[in-house]
Design an enzyme around this catalytic site. Sequence first.
Site, PDB file in Angstrom:
ATOM      1  N   ASP A  71       9.599 -37.368 -23.957  1.00  9.56           N
ATOM      2  CA  ASP A  71      10.489 -36.357 -24.511  1.00  9.56           C
ATOM      3  C   ASP A  71      11.706 -37.026 -25.147  1.00  9.56           C
ATOM      4  O   ASP A  71      12.236 -38.002 -24.614  1.00  9.56           O
ATOM      5  CB  ASP A  71      10.929 -35.402 -23.400  1.00  9.56           C
ATOM      6  N   LYS A 122      13.259 -39.916 -29.831  1.00  7.78           N
ATOM      7  CA  LYS A 122      14.119 -40.120 -30.997  1.00  7.78           C
ATOM      8  C   LYS A 122      15.550 -40.472 -30.568  1.00  7.78           C
ATOM      9  O   LYS A 122      16.276 -41.146 -31.304  1.00  7.78           O
ATOM     10  CB  LYS A 122      14.114 -38.841 -31.839  1.00  7.78           C
ATOM     11  N   HIS A 123      15.924 -40.013 -29.374  1.00  8.25           N
ATOM     12  CA  HIS A 123      17.288 -40.214 -28.883  1.00  8.25           C
ATOM     13  C   HIS A 123      17.424 -41.436 -27.984  1.00  8.25           C
ATOM     14  O   HIS A 123      18.498 -41.682 -27.431  1.00  8.25           O
ATOM     15  CB  HIS A 123      17.748 -38.955 -28.144  1.00  8.25           C
ATOM     16  N   GLU A 153       7.862 -37.947 -28.996  1.00  8.07           N
ATOM     17  CA  GLU A 153       8.273 -36.780 -29.761  1.00  8.07           C
ATOM     18  C   GLU A 153       9.418 -37.196 -30.682  1.00  8.07           C
ATOM     19  O   GLU A 153      10.554 -37.387 -30.235  1.00  8.07           O
ATOM     20  CB  GLU A 153       8.736 -35.672 -28.812  1.00  8.07           C
ATOM     21  N   GLY A 185       8.967 -34.412 -42.561  1.00  6.70           N
ATOM     22  CA  GLY A 185       7.856 -34.827 -43.405  1.00  6.70           C
ATOM     23  C   GLY A 185       7.498 -36.281 -43.148  1.00  6.70           C
ATOM     24  O   GLY A 185       7.849 -36.853 -42.110  1.00  6.70           O
ATOM     25  N   HIS A 220       6.045 -26.915 -28.439  1.00  6.83           N
ATOM     26  CA  HIS A 220       6.856 -26.010 -27.626  1.00  6.83           C
ATOM     27  C   HIS A 220       8.261 -25.830 -28.190  1.00  6.83           C
ATOM     28  O   HIS A 220       8.906 -24.801 -27.942  1.00  6.83           O
ATOM     29  CB  HIS A 220       6.921 -26.508 -26.168  1.00  6.83           C
TER      30      HIS A 220
END
Length: 466
Positions: free
Chosen positions: A217, A220-221, A244, A249, A315
Amino acid sequence: MERTKTLLAAVLATGCLSSTAYADTILHAFNWKYSDITANAAEIANIGYKKVLVSPTLKSSGTEWWARYQPQDIRVIDSPLGNKTDFQAMIDTLKQHGVEVYADVVLNHMANETWKREDLNYPGAEVLADYAANSEYYAKQTLFGDLSENIFSANDFHPEGCISDWGDPGHVQYWRLCGGEGDRGLPDLDPNNWVVSQQRLYLQALKQMGVTGFRIDAVKHMSQYQIDQVFTAEITTGMHVFGEVITSGGAGDSSYEVFLEPYLNNTDHAAYDFPLFASIRSAFSYDGSMTKLHDPQAYGQALDNARAVTFTITHDIPTNDGFRYQIMDPEDEALAYAYILGKDGGTPLIYSDELPDSEDKDNGRWADVWNKTDMKNMIAFHNAMQGQGMTVLHSDQCLIIFKRGKQGVVGINKCGEERSHTVDTYQHEFNWYQSYQDTLSDATETVSSRYHTFSIPARTARMYML
């Protein structure tokens, strides 16, 4: 139901569920209780799912779905979805049916509890007191560690501050995810040696329980350093790991080039195929063209087959107001499922949720997606086509037709009138004089001449197989 059983029996008879050519569809049982998954294990397996992704397995409280993504403690599995005992029973039951379990892991942050306390001790005095008062219960729910002490303190977090520049990796990876109206955000973990060691122990414990995949989860962070330190070869060997990284795009999109592309280049993980999802949404838009799905990889608008987790909804899309614009028309979503389950490559993820009425903004639209008749039959097609190559025969604004070896043909027509295409069967091989049966209807096709015309009704998918 009888038709579905026949299709699944046909798949099993062909040997396509062998160890060398297995179905890989993931059921994302979002916010399902572990006991509900256990109760449905036989049906999950019979439909043809091979993996189940469950919501985060850790210590959390609160009935809201998003509370599962606010860890209080990673040493314990205990939440409204179930505890470690329930989780192990689920793993064992699914394993008996040949289905694997993937865990959704939250490693970027801990729970935002500034509404009730100022310190950054986790799980905090209140939870530690509960552990002590119910020591026998929590001993059974512990993955690792000493529950008489906190696992993290203020020294284990980045300085407080909300992300303000979403295009800057420095902001996105070192500052807090915050809501609106003065929310102070989710305390962002600093990957120091202690934090990394605890997160490794957590993942190793889940793996030891029988988990075979990790969805990361909010990866990206997380900094590349943290990803590299936590996901060692010891942890990732034999595991399906995917992250995730939400993008708008593929190649040419700044969110892809700044976040997803480096993640793929610097790891061997898979990822949600947001580039393909953008191509799907574009293809099914009012002015869009199905040519977008002819070969999106060729233009950097889809991930490599082996690293792509494909989907038509995740989700985050229905549960977050900022992403709801990405919800597809129900008919288009069904046609898009025919595309990702009909095509070769990628690991399809099927989203089905159990949300309380207070949080369900869509009247249970996705609650029973996982076992609807059309979904069962699409998965049966997907499983039967494992190992069959894919050749796109035609695409235009309304229609795409592709074949899977000589065993299957998929036609998808997004427009409001019937569309047809004639195939040269000398150029593209088919099995002649055998009935190709559509898995979604009673329609059949039998090739008996060089030129064969496939006609696809309006707003319909056909998934023919021998």
